[in-house]
Design a protein around this motif. Sequence first.
Motif, PDB file in Angstrom:
ATOM      1  N   ARG A   1      62.138  50.524 130.205  1.00  0.00           N
ATOM      2  CA  ARG A   1      62.297  51.122 128.867  1.00  0.00           C
ATOM      3  C   ARG A   1      61.315  52.269 128.628  1.00  0.00           C
ATOM      4  N   ASP A   2      60.525  52.605 129.632  1.00  0.00           N
ATOM      5  CA  ASP A   2      59.520  53.665 129.554  1.00  0.00           C
ATOM      6  C   ASP A   2      58.447  53.355 128.510  1.00  0.00           C
ATOM      7  N   VAL A   3      58.013  52.096 128.481  1.00  0.00           N
ATOM      8  CA  VAL A   3      56.984  51.644 127.547  1.00  0.00           C
ATOM      9  C   VAL A   3      55.661  51.503 128.306  1.00  0.00           C
ATOM     10  N   SER A   4      54.649  52.213 127.862  1.00  0.00           N
ATOM     11  CA  SER A   4      53.329  52.165 128.482  1.00  0.00           C
ATOM     12  C   SER A   4      52.706  50.785 128.269  1.00  0.00           C
ATOM     13  N   HIS A   5      52.293  50.127 129.364  1.00  0.00           N
ATOM     14  CA  HIS A   5      51.804  48.754 129.265  1.00  0.00           C
ATOM     15  C   HIS A   5      50.959  48.391 130.484  1.00  0.00           C
ATOM     16  N   ALA A   6      50.306  47.240 130.389  1.00  0.00           N
ATOM     17  CA  ALA A   6      49.619  46.621 131.519  1.00  0.00           C
ATOM     18  C   ALA A   6      49.863  45.116 131.438  1.00  0.00           C
ATOM     19  N   VAL A   7      49.982  44.489 132.593  1.00  0.00           N
ATOM     20  CA  VAL A   7      50.151  43.038 132.693  1.00  0.00           C
ATOM     21  C   VAL A   7      48.848  42.462 133.233  1.00  0.00           C
TER      22      VAL A   7
ATOM     23  N   LEU B   1      49.820  45.348 125.958  1.00  0.00           N
ATOM     24  CA  LEU B   1      49.267  44.431 126.950  1.00  0.00           C
ATOM     25  C   LEU B   1      50.117  43.173 126.972  1.00  0.00           C
ATOM     26  N   VAL B   2      50.409  42.693 128.169  1.00  0.00           N
ATOM     27  CA  VAL B   2      51.132  41.444 128.362  1.00  0.00           C
ATOM     28  C   VAL B   2      50.188  40.526 129.128  1.00  0.00           C
ATOM     29  N   LEU B   3      49.786  39.424 128.495  1.00  0.00           N
ATOM     30  CA  LEU B   3      48.858  38.472 129.098  1.00  0.00           C
ATOM     31  C   LEU B   3      49.594  37.199 129.480  1.00  0.00           C
ATOM     32  N   ALA B   4      49.149  36.594 130.574  1.00  0.00           N
ATOM     33  CA  ALA B   4      49.670  35.296 130.997  1.00  0.00           C
ATOM     34  C   ALA B   4      48.487  34.368 131.187  1.00  0.00           C
ATOM     35  N   GLY B   5      48.442  33.294 130.395  1.00  0.00           N
ATOM     36  CA  GLY B   5      47.363  32.331 130.519  1.00  0.00           C
ATOM     37  C   GLY B   5      47.441  31.275 129.440  1.00  0.00           C
ATOM     38  N   VAL B   6      46.804  30.168 129.696  1.00  0.00           N
ATOM     39  CA  VAL B   6      46.856  29.035 128.777  1.00  0.00           C
ATOM     40  C   VAL B   6      45.972  29.287 127.556  1.00  0.00           C
ATOM     41  N   VAL B   7      46.559  29.099 126.380  1.00  0.00           N
ATOM     42  CA  VAL B   7      45.827  29.120 125.115  1.00  0.00           C
ATOM     43  C   VAL B   7      46.254  27.879 124.353  1.00  0.00           C
ATOM     44  N   VAL B   8      45.297  27.036 124.016  1.00  0.00           N
ATOM     45  CA  VAL B   8      45.627  25.827 123.263  1.00  0.00           C
ATOM     46  C   VAL B   8      45.232  26.025 121.801  1.00  0.00           C
ATOM     47  N   ARG B   9      43.938  26.007 121.508  1.00  0.00           N
ATOM     48  CA  ARG B   9      43.479  26.134 120.124  1.00  0.00           C
ATOM     49  C   ARG B   9      42.541  27.315 119.908  1.00  0.00           C
ATOM     50  N   ASP B  10      42.358  28.137 120.891  1.00  0.00           N
ATOM     51  CA  ASP B  10      41.331  29.165 120.797  1.00  0.00           C
ATOM     52  C   ASP B  10      41.885  30.586 120.835  1.00  0.00           C
ATOM     53  N   ARG B  11      43.024  30.772 120.228  1.00  0.00           N
ATOM     54  CA  ARG B  11      43.659  32.084 120.149  1.00  0.00           C
ATOM     55  C   ARG B  11      42.695  33.136 119.614  1.00  0.00           C
TER      56      ARG B  11
ATOM     57  N   ALA C   1      40.898  44.970 129.503  1.00  0.00           N
ATOM     58  CA  ALA C   1      41.766  45.491 128.442  1.00  0.00           C
ATOM     59  C   ALA C   1      41.284  46.860 127.972  1.00  0.00           C
ATOM     60  N   ALA C   2      39.980  47.012 127.811  1.00  0.00           N
ATOM     61  CA  ALA C   2      39.437  48.317 127.398  1.00  0.00           C
ATOM     62  C   ALA C   2      39.753  49.382 128.443  1.00  0.00           C
ATOM     63  N   ASN C   3      39.623  49.041 129.714  1.00  0.00           N
ATOM     64  CA  ASN C   3      39.942  50.004 130.777  1.00  0.00           C
ATOM     65  C   ASN C   3      41.416  50.378 130.772  1.00  0.00           C
ATOM     66  N   TYR C   4      42.284  49.386 130.577  1.00  0.00           N
ATOM     67  CA  TYR C   4      43.719  49.687 130.512  1.00  0.00           C
ATOM     68  C   TYR C   4      44.045  50.550 129.297  1.00  0.00           C
ATOM     69  N   ARG C   5      43.434  50.264 128.167  1.00  0.00           N
ATOM     70  CA  ARG C   5      43.670  51.081 126.967  1.00  0.00           C
ATOM     71  C   ARG C   5      43.211  52.517 127.211  1.00  0.00           C
ATOM     72  N   THR C   6      42.032  52.675 127.805  1.00  0.00           N
ATOM     73  CA  THR C   6      41.512  54.006 128.104  1.00  0.00           C
ATOM     74  C   THR C   6      42.448  54.756 129.051  1.00  0.00           C
ATOM     75  N   ALA C   7      43.062  54.021 129.972  1.00  0.00           N
ATOM     76  CA  ALA C   7      43.979  54.628 130.935  1.00  0.00           C
ATOM     77  C   ALA C   7      45.349  54.927 130.332  1.00  0.00           C
ATOM     78  N   GLY C   8      45.592  54.499 129.081  1.00  0.00           N
ATOM     79  CA  GLY C   8      46.833  54.847 128.402  1.00  0.00           C
ATOM     80  C   GLY C   8      47.804  53.724 128.131  1.00  0.00           C
ATOM     81  N   ALA C   9      47.448  52.484 128.438  1.00  0.00           N
ATOM     82  CA  ALA C   9      48.364  51.368 128.166  1.00  0.00           C
ATOM     83  C   ALA C   9      48.444  51.129 126.661  1.00  0.00           C
ATOM     84  N   THR C  10      49.629  51.250 126.117  1.00  0.00           N
ATOM     85  CA  THR C  10      49.838  50.989 124.691  1.00  0.00           C
ATOM     86  C   THR C  10      49.942  49.493 124.433  1.00  0.00           C
TER      87      THR C  10
END
Length: 177
Positions: A36-42, A84-94, A73-82
Amino acid sequence: MISASPAQPRCLHLTGTVGAGKTTTAYAVGDLLRARDVSHAVIDLDELHRLWPAPAGDPFKQQVELANLRAVAANYRTAGATYLVLAGVVVRDRHRYEDALGEPVRLCRLRAPLSVVTARLTDRHEPGEERDWHIRRAPELDGLLDNAASADLTIDVGDETPEQVAARVLAATGFAD
């Protein structure tokens, strides 16, 4: 190139028990965003805390993960990622992830039947202590996620392809629309 609107979260965090398909789905979401031509980082959060042994007082290495997430994340933002897609366990500490990112996240839980999770873990890991730990941990973690009910939405998955799950995640969350 598509950019984020001010009201829309720019971070999608996929959570779920071990073997639920978080990382695989995150990469498939990334493929759809690229199409979709969406700037991102995984970002696979497991890779941000891959060290041994765990630091004293941080058995799941979350402090290391959050510090690395902040920097990556800061490095990806600086590089132009609009987005972010994260993969990881979050229970109560969002809130800890939102603090590390400096912005809100859209938290999407992937929930797969434990029979599917067990099959995936059996395929992924060689027989032995590590595989046994993951297989024991999956239902325990699934119960913790049920009790926490911290996700913005839950998507039940099963035998769908990663691309199908990713399309469902984007449609359900409205992420990067």
